[in-house]
Design an enzyme around this catalytic site. Sequence first.
Site, mmCIF file in Angstrom:
data_model
loop_
_atom_site.group_PDB
_atom_site.id
_atom_site.type_symbol
_atom_site.label_atom_id
_atom_site.label_comp_id
_atom_site.label_asym_id
_atom_site.label_seq_id
_atom_site.Cartn_x
_atom_site.Cartn_y
_atom_site.Cartn_z
ATOM 1 N N LYS A 19 5.691 19.105 8.299
ATOM 2 C CA LYS A 19 6.747 18.086 8.329
ATOM 3 C C LYS A 19 6.393 16.942 9.294
ATOM 4 O O LYS A 19 6.475 15.772 8.933
ATOM 5 C CB LYS A 19 8.060 18.770 8.740
ATOM 6 C CG LYS A 19 9.243 17.870 8.916
ATOM 7 C CD LYS A 19 10.535 18.663 8.877
ATOM 8 C CE LYS A 19 10.998 19.181 10.219
ATOM 9 N NZ LYS A 19 11.617 18.166 11.089
ATOM 10 N N SER A 20 5.981 17.294 10.511
ATOM 11 C CA SER A 20 5.666 16.248 11.502
ATOM 12 C C SER A 20 4.539 15.346 11.012
ATOM 13 O O SER A 20 4.597 14.119 11.168
ATOM 14 C CB SER A 20 5.196 16.888 12.813
ATOM 15 O OG SER A 20 6.274 17.343 13.553
ATOM 16 N N ARG A 24 4.536 11.086 9.694
ATOM 17 C CA ARG A 24 3.614 10.108 10.292
ATOM 18 C C ARG A 24 2.679 9.502 9.258
ATOM 19 O O ARG A 24 2.415 8.297 9.281
ATOM 20 C CB ARG A 24 2.803 10.786 11.404
ATOM 21 C CG ARG A 24 3.657 11.089 12.629
ATOM 22 C CD ARG A 24 2.990 12.157 13.481
ATOM 23 N NE ARG A 24 3.606 12.318 14.794
ATOM 24 C CZ ARG A 24 4.747 12.945 15.034
ATOM 25 N NH1 ARG A 24 5.422 13.488 14.027
ATOM 26 N NH2 ARG A 24 5.225 13.057 16.268
ATOM 27 N N ARG A 116 22.856 12.543 18.662
ATOM 28 C CA ARG A 116 21.631 12.794 19.449
ATOM 29 C C ARG A 116 21.221 11.567 20.281
ATOM 30 O O ARG A 116 21.452 10.431 19.890
ATOM 31 C CB ARG A 116 20.504 13.240 18.516
ATOM 32 C CG ARG A 116 20.858 14.596 17.870
ATOM 33 C CD ARG A 116 19.796 15.090 16.941
ATOM 34 N NE ARG A 116 18.557 15.387 17.643
ATOM 35 C CZ ARG A 116 17.439 15.739 17.016
ATOM 36 N NH1 ARG A 116 17.412 15.833 15.695
ATOM 37 N NH2 ARG A 116 16.351 16.006 17.702
ATOM 38 N N ASP A 315 9.866 23.909 18.951
ATOM 39 C CA ASP A 315 10.646 24.203 17.743
ATOM 40 C C ASP A 315 10.717 25.697 17.443
ATOM 41 O O ASP A 315 11.514 26.135 16.615
ATOM 42 C CB ASP A 315 10.067 23.437 16.546
ATOM 43 C CG ASP A 315 10.348 21.940 16.668
ATOM 44 O OD1 ASP A 315 11.254 21.562 17.437
ATOM 45 O OD2 ASP A 315 9.647 21.156 16.012
#
Length: 429
Positions: A19-20, A24, A116, A315
Amino acid sequence: MKLHPVNRINGHLPLAGDKSISHRVALIAALASGYSRITNFSSAQDCASTLSCLNQLGVEIERSGNEVRIHGAKLRSPADPLDCGNSGTTMRILTGVLAGQNFSSKLVGDDSLSSRPMRRIIEPLELMGAKISSNDGKPPLLVEGSNDLRPISYKLPMASAQVKSAILFAALGTHGRTQVKESSLSRDHTERLFNGFGVNVITDHDLTVTLDGPAQLVGGDIRIPGDVSSAAYFIAAAMLLPNSTLTIDSVGLNPTRAEFLSVFRKWGANITIENLQTEHNEPVGTVVVKGGLNSIEIAQGDRRLDGAQIPALIDELPLLAVVGSQVAGGIEIRDAGELRHKESDRLRATAINLRKMGCEVEEYEDGLAIDGPTRLIGVPLESFGDHRIAMAFSVAALVADGPTEISGADCVDISFPEFFKLLDGLTAS
Ligand code: S3P
């Protein structure tokens, strides 16, 4: 979602892209000259939010399953607010991109994202010359960008890959040297990807990241490695259930992400890595787990997670808390106050759910102490609308006595839509 205890996890886990890295790569491909073909793109709803925001900014994207083709383009002013959904990564890094554009844009998110903290990106991006207004430091964000941003030297007040990345994306259009210093290393995918897509980024031994602008990204083809954070739930389940054998190919093993594997090994897990290779500047390999914990004496220091280790475990901490409840002597997590600012307050959510399952938990401002080994009891639990809480407690349910019902478990779609289907296919009672 109702989950029953099982005896083992067996087989081969197919894993969608990280996902990260997917977020990007999509942003890089949109800003790059030329065309990029991305394979094994993440199936996460969060990454779909990034793609749809880019689409609203005029980027041409073709998607067919896990293959995404992006034509780099000059971004144009969006007609409507950019909806980042639940995704903090989308909102924070995209704001870095938009800070350097000569137009204004508004970024919105769901209820969780709207609560957040965003000052962490507003401060450095305003130092660079953007104007960003917010709802008292929270979304929605109104970004008045400028294609005349200034380079900065900035010390991050907390280890955050999202903030570091927002600054690096904004720095692409500046004239001069931008330096970002971290006190402990957060995930470094942006740095590795920039280097792979034609922009030189150097990280020195004191964790200062340097980028000289202006710098132009160049499009290309890339295959995204499997998501190690998604793999973590299956790895944990396999190690806790004796007689399990689990193989996962092409897992991203970046050390800023895979630290939980070392922790699991120290806690007695049998985990091996095969076929370790480097693909697009990222280490990738096959993870093999054989079930059952070795009954080794675990050193006190190995049962405490803190300090510089925390960003590389960030995480996985709710899952480590669940696994820790099965470790002789229990575990302690400290220096993890950042967990209170994730999709939910993850320290609170983890403590509440573990206590409901019969585990003794002490909650601190920056961590948890968890008693173990605890025989967990199946009970009704909440996901708190947080995908990582839903998945961590699905693992707890597999080793508990009796059934566990998790309400709001469909939030797993945020990072891992295939989670329950794959779990069903690999478990045997
Ligand atoms: C992410 C960075 C981390 C992490 C998040 C994804 C990223 O957040 O918790 O799930 O892709 O950059 P922080 O940067 O706030 O630590």
